[in-house]
Design a protein around this motif. Structure first.
Motif: not given
Ligand SMILES: [Zn+2]
Lengths: 256, 214
Positions: A6-8, A32-34, A36-41
């Motif tokens: 998760t983002c958290e 793998a999360h990065l 699909r998640c621009a904010a976490c990138r």
């Molecule tokens: Zn995220």
């Protein structure tokens, strides 16, 4: 998937990921999360900058005597070793254009993801390393002969010829290379977008060497290009509609 | 881009490089990026200029991580070989030439250390390095503003966070290795690394966004 990050969770391990110390399995899940998640990138991109900055704080240290000579010898050896490469990635006359294309392709890719360039920093240079086998072939030693006969010049804006608008550098060779830093904003042309670079020769002929992007009139760019010191006279930057944005004349280099 | 917009880079270059002689341009005054681009041509003068300009920085990273002069020299040499081979894939939008080189040197050094050394770094080395990172007068003077802010932020970290940061960020130790080394629970080690990095991240978002982190 039960082990989806998760983002958290990502924010908990992002620092370790950016520093390259996250164990394999966790790392794979985080990446793998990065994907699909621009904010976490972006978050991990910032952490990567911090990590790079930390390395930049390490004190400099003089290498042992003779280091420079040993490095130069290694570079020459490396060049020689590739001279007779039976599986050349780039061959003879094709080298210039191929390299030029590769560089252009890379620059296009880079522009497309410019907004996320920081975010991709976590993969950053490692990605570069991964593609090393297809992109980079050292120059053959036959080209390691020319002295430095660098040509230089200044760009001037087409709209305000009195104002300096950047610097030009060209190095003769086949391929040679050109490099420029462009600054059109002070000259009143804060142009953003693609520009085409064309080299001009003393016989009036021209050769297009590529395109690159300016942002608010600023940009820097380099590429492999055919540079003949005896005939190269100048360079010109044009917008896609043909408007000339800047011109420059090479003034340095050998007398002919 | 947050720290590396073209404007800042161009402004700096304009200040430094305008008004250079137009004949027989001294390669020692070429911008880093131009020198790297020229390196790809195999020109020995450009190559030696490049090595001279960066050898102190590259060797500094290698010796800091490995603590072994011979190994550090091997790593520094490999770094230049790599830079020379791969000058074309350098992209200034990703960071300065210095950052590119130090990243290569650091990765090579970490790999070498992981391959060779089972023992974690000696305590005195760790503390000495943390001191060096936070108190280097010579670099205080030379550093750009972003580096100075970062250095000050590292100096303000509680010692245990600074140690965890250096262990992970410089020596490439995992949180597990940090935990074992400091004899603390794994969760504590992870928290120290994350907290330290979070504090340093704050220095990136400074009012003057004009310079890159080195
Ligand atoms: Zn995220």
């Amino acid at each position: 998937m039960s082990n989806d990050v998760t983002c958290e969770r990502l924010r908990e391990i992002g620092a370790e990921l950016a520093l390259g110390v996250l164990p394999g399995r966790e790392r794979a899940e985080a990446v793998a999360h990065l994907d699909r998640c621009a904010a976490c990138r972006e978050y991990v991109g910032h952490m990567t900058l911090v990590g790079d900055g930390l390395i930049g704080l390490l004190p400099g240290h003089e290498p042992p005597p003779g280091f420079e000579t040993r490095v130069m010898r290694a570079l020459e050896k490396d060049a020689t070793a590739h001279e007779g490469d039976p599986h050349p990635r780039t061959v003879g006359p094709a080298r210039g254009p191929v390299r030029g294309r590769l560089r252009a392709a890379r620059l296009r890719t880079a522009s497309a993801v410019a907004a996320f360039a920081v975010a991709f920093g976590v993969l950053g240079w490692a990605v570069g390393t991964a593609v090393e086998n297809v992109t980079a072939s050292p120059p053959a030693s036959s080209s390691v002969t020319a002295g430095s006969r660098l040509l230089t010049g200044s760009l001037t804006s087409a709209s305000a010829p009195a104002r300096p608008a950047g610097d030009l550098y060209a190095h003769p060779g086949e391929p040679g290379w050109i490099y420029m830093s462009v600054d059109l904003a002070d000259a009143g042309t804060p142009y953003s977008g693609q520009v085409r670079c064309t080299l001009e020769r003393s016989d009036g002929s021209t050769v297009r060497v590529g395109t690159f992007a300016l942002r608010n009139g600023y940009g820097e760019w380099g590429t492999a290009a055919p540079v003949d010191a005896t005939t190269l006279t100048g360079a010109r930057l044009t917008a896609p509609d043909g408007t000339v944005l800047a011109t420059g004349h090479f003034t340095g280099g050998p007398k002919t | 881009m947050i720290f590396r917009d073209g404007r800042a880079i161009s402004c700096r270059r304009r200040t430094v490089y305008k008004g250079v002689p137009s004949f027989r341009f001294p390669v020692g005054r070429l911008p880093d990026e131009a020198l790297l681009a020229g390196l790809a041509t195999g020109d020995p003068e450009l190559a030696v200029t490049f090595v001279r300009r960066f050898q102190r920085t590259v060797f500094g990273v290698a010796i800091a991580v490995t603590g072994d002069p011979q190994l550090a020299e091997d790593i520094a040499q490999q770094t230049f070989e790599r830079a020379w081979r791969h000058a074309q894939i350098y992209d200034s939008r990703r960071g300065s030439v210095t950052t590119w080189l130090t990243t290569i040197a650091h990765n090579l050094a970490i790999d070498a250390v992981r391959a060779r050394r089972a023992e974690p770094v000696a305590p005195e080395d760790l503390d000495a390095l943390l001191d060096a990172v936070t108190e280097t007068p010579e670099q205080w003077a030379l550093a750009d503003e972003a580096s100075s802010r970062l250095r000050a932020a590292v100096a303000r970290l509680p010692r245990e966070q600074g140690r965890a940061l250096v262990m992970a960020g410089v020596y490439g130790m995992t949180a597990r290795q940090v935990a074992d080394r400091e004899q603390i629970p794994l969760g504590t080690a992870k928290t120290r690394i994350r907290t330290a990095m979070g504090k340093l991240r704050g220095t990136l978002a400074a009012p003057n966004r004009g310079d890159h982190v080195q």
